[in-house]
Scaffold this active site. Structure first.
Site, PDB file in Angstrom:
ATOM      1  CG  ASP A 146      38.954 -27.379 -46.775  1.00  0.00           C
ATOM      2  OD1 ASP A 146      40.068 -27.875 -46.995  1.00  0.00           O
ATOM      3  OD2 ASP A 146      38.322 -26.729 -47.620  1.00  0.00           O
ATOM      4  CE  LYS A 180      40.517 -22.511 -50.541  1.00  0.00           C
ATOM      5  NZ  LYS A 180      41.770 -22.491 -49.756  1.00  0.00           N
TER       6      LYS A 180
END
Length: 367
Positions: free
Chosen positions: A242, A253
């Site tokens: 991300d 994650k």
């Protein structure tokens, strides 16, 4: 990519009115395939924050269309700033969100107001098309890594964490793009899919899309990866991200860091696949500079699934009075990353290699 033989992107304009947005509601997968219509800024913001859409590239593309929908309703400066602010607040960690909103604002802020809506839709469409091309290029570069391990017809076993497939992007995916290309090229590839608690994006989403494409896979509990690595069952790890710092730290994650540690201890290459829009050129230290989203405790204390009678049920899995913490991401230091798979090729996870791969971005930041 395809669902039961039919080609889909993960978001598209409605076939009838051509201005509202259709998405695949990922909170309903794998139990149901629902494609809600988003017609207002608030609906788009809710879809992002409630994770009907998720995955850093897809969040950015969805937010771009959210700006376009807002401009159709009101092309004023106030409405533009309100849309940017509203969408920016939906998810704090994924850098693609900020990247897409800055791009939309840059295109629209000095544009004539009567033309803002049309321009916004065109720019959002361009972001989506570029994402598809970028992910296809990531897939081709990652395919070379898989081919190098498929010697003498050997099956290549790949571990992935969370979901970085086509439903986390506009199409193809990041970490799964090389896997899809390997499968389509006839390489014997098999994927170990971490369940990825607490939202189970691996068990629910990665397993679903791999299965729909016919890719061999096995779902495992999050804590099984190290065990399989110790026994030689995994050849390589590929994950998405991300946000990546300009020095190569990787935010992904929660649980990714532990997989990277296990891979390093067992001499297994650990790769991260990402578009350049996921690189945050403004920060170097992922541990101190990346905001980590803390999501609701109910994601940890409850679980939703299909009961044996076929109904969908949400149940509590911890004692009633037990509190829970839910950090959504962790940071893997660059020293644990074997390489970054980007649309321009594979580079080392360090500042010099990233700057050499994307010199124009470093120049822009310096300016």
């Amino acid at each position: 990519m395809k669902i039961d033989g039919t080609a889909f992107r993960s978001l598209w304009l409605d076939e009838t009115d051509h201005w509202s947005l259709r998405i695949i509601d990922q909170t309903k997968l794998p139990w149901a395939l629902e494609m809600p219509r988003l017609a207002t800024l608030d609906e788009v913001a809710h879809a992002i924050s409630a994770m009907l859409v998720r995955g850093a590239p897809l969040i950015g593309a969805t937010a771009a269309y959210g700006v376009a929908i807002a401009m159709r309703a009101d092309p004023s400066d106030h409405a533009l700033q309100h849309a940017i602010t509203t969408l920016a607040a939906t998810r704090p960690t994924a850098i693609n969100l900020r990247w897409a909103l800055q791009r939309m604002q840059g295109v629209l802020q000095d544009h004539p107001k009567p033309e803002r809506a049309e321009t916004a839709y065109a720019e959002a469409a361009a972001i989506c098309d570029e994402d598809v091309a970028t992910n296809r290029a990531i897939g081709k570069h990652g395919l070379a890594l898989i081919k190098s391990r498929a010697t003498a017809g050997k099956r290549v076993n790949i571990l992935t964490h969370c979901n970085a497939g086509w439903i986390a992007t506009v199409d193809w995916g990041t970490a799964l793009a090389p896997i899809y290309m390997a499968h389509d090229a006839g390489i014997d590839v098999h994927v170990y899919v971490d369940e990825t608690r607490p939202r189970n994006q691996g068990a629910s989403l990665t397993a679903w899309e791999l299965g729909k494409h016919g890719v061999k896979h096995t779902v495992i509990v999050d804590n099984a990866g190290g065990h399989l690595m110790q026994r030689g069952a995994i050849d390589m790890v590929i994950v998405g991200t991300d946000r990546v710092t300009n020095a190569g730290d990787v935010c992904n994650k929660i649980g990714t860091y532990l997989k990277a540690l296990a891979a390093r201890d067992n001499g297994i290459p650990f790769y991260v696949a990402l578009p350049s829009s996921t690189i945050d050129w403004t920060i170097a230290d992922g541990l101190t500079d990346i905001p980590i989203e803390e999501r609701a405790a109910t994601e940890v204390t409850t679980m939703t699934g299909r009961a044996l009678d076929g109904s969908i049920a949400t149940i509590r899995i911890v004692p009633k009075d037990s509190p829970a913490a839910n950090p959504a991401f962790d940071v893997t230091p660059a020293r644990l990353v074997s390489g970054l798979i980007t649309e321009r090729g594979i580079c080392a996870a360090d500042a010099a290699s990233l700057a050499a791969m994307f010199p124009e971005y470093r120049t822009q930041e310096a300016a």
